[in-house]
Design an enzyme around this catalytic site. Structure first.
Site, mmCIF file in Angstrom:
data_model
loop_
_atom_site.group_PDB
_atom_site.id
_atom_site.type_symbol
_atom_site.label_atom_id
_atom_site.label_comp_id
_atom_site.label_asym_id
_atom_site.label_seq_id
_atom_site.Cartn_x
_atom_site.Cartn_y
_atom_site.Cartn_z
ATOM 1 N N ASP A 194 -6.911 -14.304 8.374
ATOM 2 C CA ASP A 194 -5.675 -14.223 7.567
ATOM 3 C C ASP A 194 -4.645 -15.269 7.992
ATOM 4 O OD1 ASP A 194 -6.664 -12.155 5.987
ATOM 5 O OD2 ASP A 194 -5.812 -10.584 7.248
ATOM 6 N N ASP A 242 -5.390 -13.618 -3.655
ATOM 7 C CA ASP A 242 -4.894 -13.507 -2.282
ATOM 8 C C ASP A 242 -5.106 -14.837 -1.572
ATOM 9 O OD1 ASP A 242 -4.076 -10.919 -2.578
ATOM 10 O OD2 ASP A 242 -5.531 -10.034 -1.183
ATOM 11 N N HIS A 278 -11.896 -14.125 2.573
ATOM 12 C CA HIS A 278 -13.069 -13.269 2.412
ATOM 13 C C HIS A 278 -14.283 -14.057 1.929
ATOM 14 C CE1 HIS A 278 -10.255 -9.534 2.035
ATOM 15 N NE2 HIS A 278 -10.106 -10.201 3.153
ATOM 16 N N HIS A 325 0.868 -1.172 0.000
ATOM 17 C CA HIS A 325 0.000 0.000 0.000
ATOM 18 C C HIS A 325 0.910 1.228 0.000
ATOM 19 C CE1 HIS A 325 -2.504 -2.984 2.184
ATOM 20 N NE2 HIS A 325 -3.524 -2.372 1.621
ATOM 21 N N GLU A 355 -11.096 -6.337 -5.074
ATOM 22 C CA GLU A 355 -11.095 -7.372 -4.028
ATOM 23 C C GLU A 355 -12.328 -7.214 -3.141
ATOM 24 O OE1 GLU A 355 -7.460 -7.618 -1.831
ATOM 25 O OE2 GLU A 355 -8.393 -8.740 -0.190
ATOM 26 N N GLU A 391 -9.938 -13.323 -2.415
ATOM 27 C CA GLU A 391 -9.139 -13.765 -1.246
ATOM 28 C C GLU A 391 -9.854 -14.924 -0.557
ATOM 29 O OE1 GLU A 391 -7.307 -10.948 1.446
ATOM 30 O OE2 GLU A 391 -7.993 -12.128 3.154
ATOM 31 N N ASP A 408 -1.767 -13.117 1.360
ATOM 32 C CA ASP A 408 -2.276 -11.998 2.157
ATOM 33 C C ASP A 408 -2.666 -12.550 3.517
ATOM 34 O OD1 ASP A 408 -3.177 -9.679 3.109
ATOM 35 O OD2 ASP A 408 -4.888 -9.468 1.771
ATOM 36 N N MET A 432 2.541 -5.866 -7.714
ATOM 37 C CA MET A 432 1.226 -5.275 -7.403
ATOM 38 C C MET A 432 1.391 -4.152 -6.386
ATOM 39 S SD MET A 432 -1.138 -5.382 -4.664
ATOM 40 C CE MET A 432 -1.828 -6.825 -3.857
ATOM 41 N N LYS A 454 -14.930 -8.252 0.055
ATOM 42 C CA LYS A 454 -14.953 -8.778 1.425
ATOM 43 C C LYS A 454 -16.335 -8.474 1.988
ATOM 44 C CE LYS A 454 -12.298 -8.615 5.716
ATOM 45 N NZ LYS A 454 -11.241 -7.923 6.484
ATOM 46 N N ASP A 513 2.293 1.689 3.380
ATOM 47 C CA ASP A 513 3.231 0.684 3.919
ATOM 48 C C ASP A 513 4.648 1.137 3.607
ATOM 49 O OD1 ASP A 513 1.015 -0.928 4.416
ATOM 50 O OD2 ASP A 513 1.284 -2.093 2.573
ATOM 51 N N ASP A 542 -11.786 -11.777 10.436
ATOM 52 C CA ASP A 542 -10.817 -11.956 9.346
ATOM 53 C C ASP A 542 -9.501 -12.487 9.911
ATOM 54 O OD1 ASP A 542 -9.616 -11.754 6.875
ATOM 55 O OD2 ASP A 542 -9.198 -9.627 7.062
HETATM 56 C C1 GLT Z 1 -5.967 -5.629 4.216
HETATM 57 C C2 GLT Z 1 -7.052 -6.531 3.753
HETATM 58 C C3 GLT Z 1 -6.614 -7.316 2.592
HETATM 59 C C4 GLT Z 1 -6.399 -6.489 1.352
HETATM 60 C C5 GLT Z 1 -5.278 -5.565 1.488
HETATM 61 C C6 GLT Z 1 -5.222 -4.701 0.264
HETATM 62 S S1 GLT Z 1 -5.216 -4.729 2.970
HETATM 63 O O1 GLT Z 1 -4.971 -6.368 4.864
HETATM 64 O O2 GLT Z 1 -7.450 -7.389 4.812
HETATM 65 O O3 GLT Z 1 -7.474 -8.366 2.305
HETATM 66 O O4 GLT Z 1 -6.030 -7.373 0.306
HETATM 67 O O5 GLT Z 1 -5.742 -3.441 0.472
HETATM 68 MN MN MN Z 2 -6.532 -9.397 0.587
HETATM 69 MN MN MN Z 3 -8.112 -10.745 4.695
#
Ligand code: GLT
Ligand code: MN
Ligand code: MN
Length: 389
Positions: free
Chosen positions: A258, A246, A221, A55, A182, A218, A288, A89, A184, A58, A256
């Site tokens: 991750d 992702d 998500h 980002h 993306e 993702e 991600d 990316m 979510k 970041d 979430d």
């Molecule tokens: C954040 C989010 C991710 C996105 C990122 C891109 S930032 O961590 O949870 O799923 O891909 O903005």
């Molecule tokens: Mn993501």
């Molecule tokens: Mn995520």
């Protein structure tokens, strides 16, 4: 012997925010000291990643001075040169700063919408400066807690207007970026618009330059919403829209998480890897995700290595599945076509319609046939557990 070590052609990438996560969550502060972007590039080089994504903030803090910005860019560039990592990316942080508390492109406040466009154009310039080819849009705050507050229709229109504007910016500057949207379903907002990959695919078709825009699905998500991730990926692929992906993992119905790729639903991860390998997806495979909060930076490396190792092991399992005579014999049997019917499918004609209506199809006899899916699934389980070598 296969060592399951990543190679550049695997195109495994990580975001600065992934290995750079300090473990902060809503209930506790950081457990790891922050690292600079350059230090994170060296860490990724050590574990064998191909690329690093970021980002805007970041890399360059939102309040950095021009001198600080120049120094960070110089160190980051040097780390890229020394490790050979690339930046495939980039994306914009349109969710962290308080100004985005009610969204960016969907905010009711025109000043916020203008700032979001300004910030995104500057972030696009930054991404392009480091070689990014894919530009991701994750609308983390583009939603509501109360639907008394914003119009859902206006929010879609505002998002469309912003993306059309930014597509023109991309053309105007000759950047040649592809945009990847993306989805979510929720978190950090109570509900987020365009909540699944399927919603995004429908939305993309309404843009001025749909060819420039695809998706960045993702795992977590779609799993949060209880959906089958691979099915969404397959639909995106079939539509020519799988521009980026992702990878991580997630228990359905939770926050979430991750998690490390493949660490929760190994079977779903297997079908996903098998799909990506079978169709020959050649984009980045971006992890991600982040390490457990229990870890130090050695644990972060274990996390990153684990993501890639699991993918490569599942890739080998996918090849084994495709070569397994018993599995393939069942697949051939259950996929067998009926030559007498083949000519009736496909494009409509009045003659075909008449012929199909006149068929003598014994539904009771047809339904009596067992499909062997239990056997097939158990063979898959045996294969995944290493019982079919
Ligand atoms: C954040 C989010 C991710 C996105 C990122 C891109 S930032 O961590 O949870 O799923 O891909 O903005
Ligand atoms: Mn993501
Ligand atoms: Mn995520």
């Amino acid at each position: 012997m296969n060592t399951y070590l990543p190679k550049p052609e695997d195109k495994f990438t990580f975001g600065l925010w992934t290995v750079g996560s300090t473990g902060r969550d809503p209930f506790g502060g950081p457990v790891r000291d922050p690292k600079t972007p350059a230090e994170l590039v060296y860490l990724l080089g050590e574990v064998g990643a191909y690329g690093v994504n970021f980002h805007d903030n970041d890399l360059i803090p939102i309040d950095a001075t021009p001198a600080e910005e120049a120094a960070i860019k110089r160190d980051f560039r040097k780390a890229l040169d020394e490790t050979g990592l690339v930046v495939p990316m980039a994306t914009t942080n349109l969710f962290g700063d308080p100004v985005f508390k009610d969204g960016a492109f969907t905010s009711n406040d025109p000043k916020v919408r203008a700032y979001a466009l300004q910030k995104t154009m500057r972030a696009i310039d930054l991404g392009v400066e480091f070689g990014a080819k894919i530009y991701v849009f994750w609308g983390g705050r583009e939603g509501t807690e109360t639907d008394s507050s914003k119009s859902a229709v206006d929010s879609i229109k505002r998002t469309r207007e912003a993306l059309n504007f930014l597509c023109e910016y991309n053309l105007d500057k000759g950047y040649g970026l592809k945009f990847a949207l993306e989805a979510k379903p929720n978190e950090p907002r109570g509900d987020i618009y365009n909540s699944t990959t399927g919603h995004m695919l429908g939305f993309i078709a309404t843009l001025d330059h749909p060819e420039m825009v695809g998706v960045n699905p993702e795992v977590a998500h779609e799993h949060m919403a209880g959906l089958n991730f691979m099915h969404g990926v397959a639909q995106a692929w079939e539509a020519g829209k799988l521009f980026h992906i992702d990878l991580n993992d997630q228990y359905p119905g939770r926050y979430d998480q991750d998690l490390r790729f493949g660490s929760r639903d190994l079977k779903a991860a297997f079908y996903l890897v098998k799909f990506l390998e079978d169709v020959g997806y050649s984009g980045s495979k971006h992890y991600d995700a982040h390490a457990y909060r229990t870890e130090d930076y050695e644990g972060v490396k274990d996390f990153a290595r684990g993501c890639m190792r699991t993918y490569l092991m599942l890739k080998e399992k996918a090849a084994q599945f495709n070569a397994d005579p018993e599995i393939q014999a069942i697949l051939a049997e259950i996929n067998a076509e009926d030559p007498a019917l083949a000519a009736l499918f496909g494009r409509y004609s009045p003659e075909k319609a008449d012929a199909i209506k006149a068929l003598d199809l014994d539904r009771i006899a047809i339904a009596k046939r067992g499909l062997k899916y239990e056997r097939l699934d158990q063979l898959t389980i045996d294969l995944l557990l290493g019982m079919r070598s």
